[in-house]
Scaffold this active site. Structure first.
Site, PDB file in Angstrom:
ATOM      1  N   GLU A   1       4.247  -7.991   2.862  1.00 32.48           N
ATOM      2  CA  GLU A   1       4.581  -8.919   3.941  1.00 32.48           C
ATOM      3  C   GLU A   1       4.203  -8.342   5.298  1.00 32.48           C
ATOM      4  O   GLU A   1       3.634  -9.026   6.153  1.00 32.48           O
ATOM      5  CB  GLU A   1       6.082  -9.238   3.919  1.00 32.48           C
ATOM      6  CG  GLU A   1       6.554  -9.896   2.633  1.00 32.48           C
ATOM      7  CD  GLU A   1       7.033  -8.910   1.576  1.00 32.48           C
ATOM      8  OE1 GLU A   1       7.935  -9.275   0.807  1.00 32.48           O
ATOM      9  OE2 GLU A   1       6.515  -7.758   1.501  1.00 32.48           O
TER      10      GLU A   1
ATOM     11  N   CYS B   1      11.178  -5.978   5.986  1.00 31.58           N
ATOM     12  CA  CYS B   1      10.210  -7.065   6.160  1.00 31.58           C
ATOM     13  C   CYS B   1      10.862  -8.291   6.787  1.00 31.58           C
ATOM     14  O   CYS B   1      10.256  -8.958   7.631  1.00 31.58           O
ATOM     15  CB  CYS B   1       9.566  -7.421   4.825  1.00 31.58           C
ATOM     16  SG  CYS B   1       8.347  -6.196   4.303  1.00 31.58           S
TER      17      CYS B   1
ATOM     18  N   ALA C   1       1.449   8.900  -1.295  1.00 26.75           N
ATOM     19  CA  ALA C   1       2.082  10.039  -1.964  1.00 26.75           C
ATOM     20  C   ALA C   1       3.315  10.501  -1.192  1.00 26.75           C
ATOM     21  O   ALA C   1       4.290  10.975  -1.784  1.00 26.75           O
ATOM     22  CB  ALA C   1       1.089  11.187  -2.113  1.00 26.75           C
ATOM     23  N   CYS C   2       3.290  10.368   0.121  1.00 29.61           N
ATOM     24  CA  CYS C   2       4.492  10.560   0.941  1.00 29.61           C
ATOM     25  C   CYS C   2       5.186   9.199   0.952  1.00 29.61           C
ATOM     26  O   CYS C   2       4.859   8.328   1.749  1.00 29.61           O
ATOM     27  CB  CYS C   2       4.104  10.996   2.352  1.00 29.61           C
ATOM     28  SG  CYS C   2       5.518  11.220   3.429  1.00 29.61           S
ATOM     29  N   TYR C   3       6.094   8.991   0.001  1.00 28.53           N
ATOM     30  CA  TYR C   3       6.628   7.657  -0.314  1.00 28.53           C
ATOM     31  C   TYR C   3       7.015   6.833   0.911  1.00 28.53           C
ATOM     32  O   TYR C   3       6.769   5.636   0.961  1.00 28.53           O
ATOM     33  CB  TYR C   3       7.841   7.775  -1.229  1.00 28.53           C
ATOM     34  CG  TYR C   3       7.537   8.180  -2.655  1.00 28.53           C
ATOM     35  CD1 TYR C   3       6.235   8.461  -3.094  1.00 28.53           C
ATOM     36  CD2 TYR C   3       8.571   8.291  -3.574  1.00 28.53           C
ATOM     37  CE1 TYR C   3       5.983   8.838  -4.405  1.00 28.53           C
ATOM     38  CE2 TYR C   3       8.321   8.669  -4.894  1.00 28.53           C
ATOM     39  CZ  TYR C   3       7.035   8.943  -5.302  1.00 28.53           C
ATOM     40  OH  TYR C   3       6.790   9.307  -6.591  1.00 28.53           O
TER      41      TYR C   3
ATOM     42  N   VAL D   1       0.867  -1.176   0.000  1.00 23.45           N
ATOM     43  CA  VAL D   1       0.000   0.000   0.000  1.00 23.45           C
ATOM     44  C   VAL D   1       0.905   1.228   0.000  1.00 23.45           C
ATOM     45  O   VAL D   1       1.528   1.538   1.016  1.00 23.45           O
ATOM     46  CB  VAL D   1      -0.934   0.025   1.235  1.00 23.45           C
ATOM     47  CG1 VAL D   1      -1.844   1.248   1.186  1.00 23.45           C
ATOM     48  CG2 VAL D   1      -1.759  -1.261   1.319  1.00 23.45           C
ATOM     49  N   GLU D   2       0.989   1.889  -1.150  1.00 25.68           N
ATOM     50  CA  GLU D   2       1.871   3.044  -1.275  1.00 25.68           C
ATOM     51  C   GLU D   2       1.162   4.327  -0.845  1.00 25.68           C
ATOM     52  O   GLU D   2      -0.058   4.336  -0.617  1.00 25.68           O
ATOM     53  CB  GLU D   2       2.380   3.155  -2.712  1.00 25.68           C
ATOM     54  CG  GLU D   2       3.261   1.978  -3.097  1.00 25.68           C
ATOM     55  CD  GLU D   2       3.787   2.039  -4.508  1.00 25.68           C
ATOM     56  OE1 GLU D   2       4.657   1.211  -4.828  1.00 25.68           O
ATOM     57  OE2 GLU D   2       3.339   2.888  -5.309  1.00 25.68           O
TER      58      GLU D   2
END
Length: 149
Positions: free
Chosen positions: A72, A107, A63-65, A60-61
């Site tokens: 995982e 992860c 905009a604030c990278y 789940v990306e």
């Protein structure tokens, strides 16, 4: 509720046969839910608990990278939030054609929190896989028991 009932648990240890195929299938399904408009690199994970339940997760990306989260860790957080802390295996799926998908370092450390003797199925887009013990993916690791020394 609408919670899925667990498949009958296989003997503890390596998932086999239908249990393994279900775990691999659930990781591919989860990949299709990935929210990755920036990387366009969908990843899915499926986590098998000691009691035989499967929790899936996707990346789940944001905009604030830096606020993005991997598949995982999503699967692990879902399992933990439902009361599960003992895991037998995880399968990871992506669209990488020629290479097996592998978990990032963060992860691996989060997975390690819950033991180092469980299996991680690394897949290719064609469904082939290799299996590694977590200890192989994160050798010489630091875990909860090290805080007690």
């Amino acid at each position: 509720g609408d919670r899925q009932h667990p498949a009958p648990a296989a003997p503890l240890g390596h998932p086999q046969g239908e249990h393994l195929q279900l775990l691999l299938h659930r990781s591919r399904e989860a990949k299709n839910c990935a929210y990755c408009p920036y990387s366009r690199f969908p990843v899915g994970a499926a986590l098998l608990t000691a009691s035989g339940e499967i929790f899936s997760g996707c990346n789940v990306e944001n905009a604030c990278y830096s606020l993005g989260v991997c598949a995982e860790r999503t699967a692990i957080q879902k399992a933990i939030s439902e009361g599960h802390t003992s895991f037998r295996a995880m399968a990871i799926a992506s669209d990488m054609g020629d290479d097996f998908i592998t978990p990032c370092g963060a992860c691996r450390q989060v997975m390690r929190e819950f033991g180092k003797d469980w299996d991680v199925y690394l897949t290719k887009a064609d469904g082939t896989y290799i299996v590694k013990r977590l200890e192989e993916l994160l050798p010489l690791s630091f875990g909860p028991e090290d805080l007690k020394k």
